[in-house]
Enzyme design. Structure first.
Site, PDB file in Angstrom:
ATOM      1  CB  SER A  90      17.067  22.319  24.206  1.00  5.80           C
ATOM      2  OG  SER A  90      15.853  22.754  23.630  1.00  5.80           O
ATOM      3  CG  HIS A 133      16.187  17.976  24.492  1.00  9.19           C
ATOM      4  ND1 HIS A 133      15.799  16.830  25.160  1.00  9.19           N
ATOM      5  CD2 HIS A 133      15.223  18.896  24.741  1.00  9.19           C
ATOM      6  CE1 HIS A 133      14.658  17.055  25.784  1.00  9.19           C
ATOM      7  NE2 HIS A 133      14.281  18.299  25.547  1.00  9.19           N
ATOM      8  CG  ASP A 180      12.443  20.927  23.667  1.00 10.00           C
ATOM      9  OD1 ASP A 180      12.149  20.078  24.522  1.00 10.00           O
ATOM     10  OD2 ASP A 180      13.480  21.614  23.703  1.00 10.00           O
ATOM     11  CG  MET A 186       6.750  22.386  22.608  1.00 12.72           C
ATOM     12  SD  MET A 186       7.066  24.001  23.324  1.00 12.72           S
ATOM     13  CE  MET A 186       8.667  23.706  24.097  1.00 12.72           C
ATOM     14  CG  HIS A 217      10.808  16.763  25.835  1.00 10.33           C
ATOM     15  ND1 HIS A 217      11.122  17.923  26.523  1.00 10.33           N
ATOM     16  CD2 HIS A 217       9.759  16.218  26.505  1.00 10.33           C
ATOM     17  CE1 HIS A 217      10.314  18.069  27.551  1.00 10.33           C
ATOM     18  NE2 HIS A 217       9.467  17.054  27.555  1.00 10.33           N
ATOM     19  CG  MET A 237       6.876  18.846  26.010  1.00  7.57           C
ATOM     20  SD  MET A 237       7.897  20.323  26.047  1.00  7.57           S
ATOM     21  CE  MET A 237       9.024  19.940  24.723  1.00  7.57           C
ATOM     22  CG  MET A 239       9.466  18.312  32.293  1.00  4.32           C
ATOM     23  SD  MET A 239      10.578  18.671  30.917  1.00  4.32           S
ATOM     24  CE  MET A 239      10.504  20.461  30.804  1.00  4.32           C
ATOM     25  N   GLY A 265      11.615  27.941  26.274  1.00  8.17           N
ATOM     26  CA  GLY A 265      13.004  27.972  26.706  1.00  8.17           C
ATOM     27  C   GLY A 265      13.228  29.194  27.581  1.00  8.17           C
ATOM     28  CG  ASP A 296      14.176  19.856  29.132  1.00  5.53           C
ATOM     29  OD1 ASP A 296      14.750  20.935  28.946  1.00  5.53           O
ATOM     30  OD2 ASP A 296      13.344  19.370  28.333  1.00  5.53           O
ATOM     31  N   GLY A 297      15.312  22.192  31.688  1.00  2.63           N
ATOM     32  CA  GLY A 297      14.696  23.466  32.050  1.00  2.63           C
ATOM     33  C   GLY A 297      15.529  24.261  33.035  1.00  2.63           C
TER      34      GLY A 297
END
Ligand code: DX5
Ligand code: ZN
Length: 223
Positions: free
Chosen positions: A14, A39, A41, A43, A72, A74, A143, A150, A181-182
């Site tokens: 990520s 990946h 992210d 946001m 991804h 969000m 998730m 992160g 993920d996470g």
């Protein structure tokens, strides 16, 4: 690269935990280190309490990598931006079930653009919400932290959800892949793999380490 329905585990670093002052170098480094997927992210400060980057950054790094770009989203009402991310170079696009009123429509918007479609579920969101769209999905993102940052701690209660989803996918005879993920690191990786996950997203467990190749290898099963 095609993801065949065998048992291979795919590692997706990520970018969120990378050094943003040298993104292209970071992307090249994880590709060289054996990553399968990148990946990304996204946001919006609304769906999650953090803001990252948008299509412009993706199109800037796209020429520097042959990795699958897994985006991804969000963001609230992701249907507004699917085309922009597809045009920027996203290969896979996941949207949160909690972020749209018309999940089926957005999934098909992604598929009509010839991209792989995934639905992401927050830790508290039951699997029921994807019951009638599962056949349409290339992957489901479970998730294992609350999205937004992160470096958070893996939520163990997500393991039964992965197992349950794996069972449903097998019963239906689907090829849908399970992505997690996470909080994925060398301790939690074997647990999620055992539960049925095939694609492991990891930020701090890769970009937080000096040797990316070693960090990627440490997430894969030893056999
Ligand atoms: C969290 C993001 C993750 C994050 C994972 O909202 O979706 O992709 O980068 O980071 P780690 O692996 O450090 O938990
Ligand atoms: Zn993510």
């Amino acid at each position: 690269m095609t993801l065949k329905p065998n048992n291979r585990i795919f590692i997706a670093p990520s970018l969120l935990s990378a050094d943003f002052s040298k993104l292209a170098e970071e992307v090249k480094a994880v590709e060289k280190a054996g990553a399968d997927i990148l990946h990304l992210d996204i946001m919006d400060g609304l769906f999650v309490p953090n803001i990252t980057f948008g299509p412009l950054v993706i199109s800037s790094i796209r020429p520097h990598s042959n990795l699958i770009f897994d985006t991804h989203l969000m963001i609230e009402s992701p249907e507004r931006y699917i085309k922009d991310f597809a045009n920027a170079g996203a290969d896979w696009i996941s949207i949160h079930a909690e972020a749209t009123k018309h999940l089926h429509r957005v999934i098909w918007k992604i598929k009509e653009l010839d991209k792989k479609a995934g639905v992401a579920l927050n830790p508290h969101t039951p699997l029921d919400i994807i019951k009638y769209v599962l056949e349409d999905l290339d992957f489901v993102l479970i998730m294992t932290v609350n999205p937004g940052f992160g470096g958070q701690k893996f939520i163990k209660n997500c393991l039964p959800k992965i197992r349950e989803l794996k069972k449903i996918i097998e019963e239906k005879g689907l090829n849908t892949l399970i992505q997690v993920d996470g909080g994925i690191n060398s301790e939690t990786a074997p647990e999620v793999i055992k539960a049925g996950a095939r694609i492991l997203v990891a930020g701090s467990a890769i970009f937080g380490k000096k040797d990316y190749a070693k960090a990627i290898e440490a997430l894969k099963p030893s056999t």
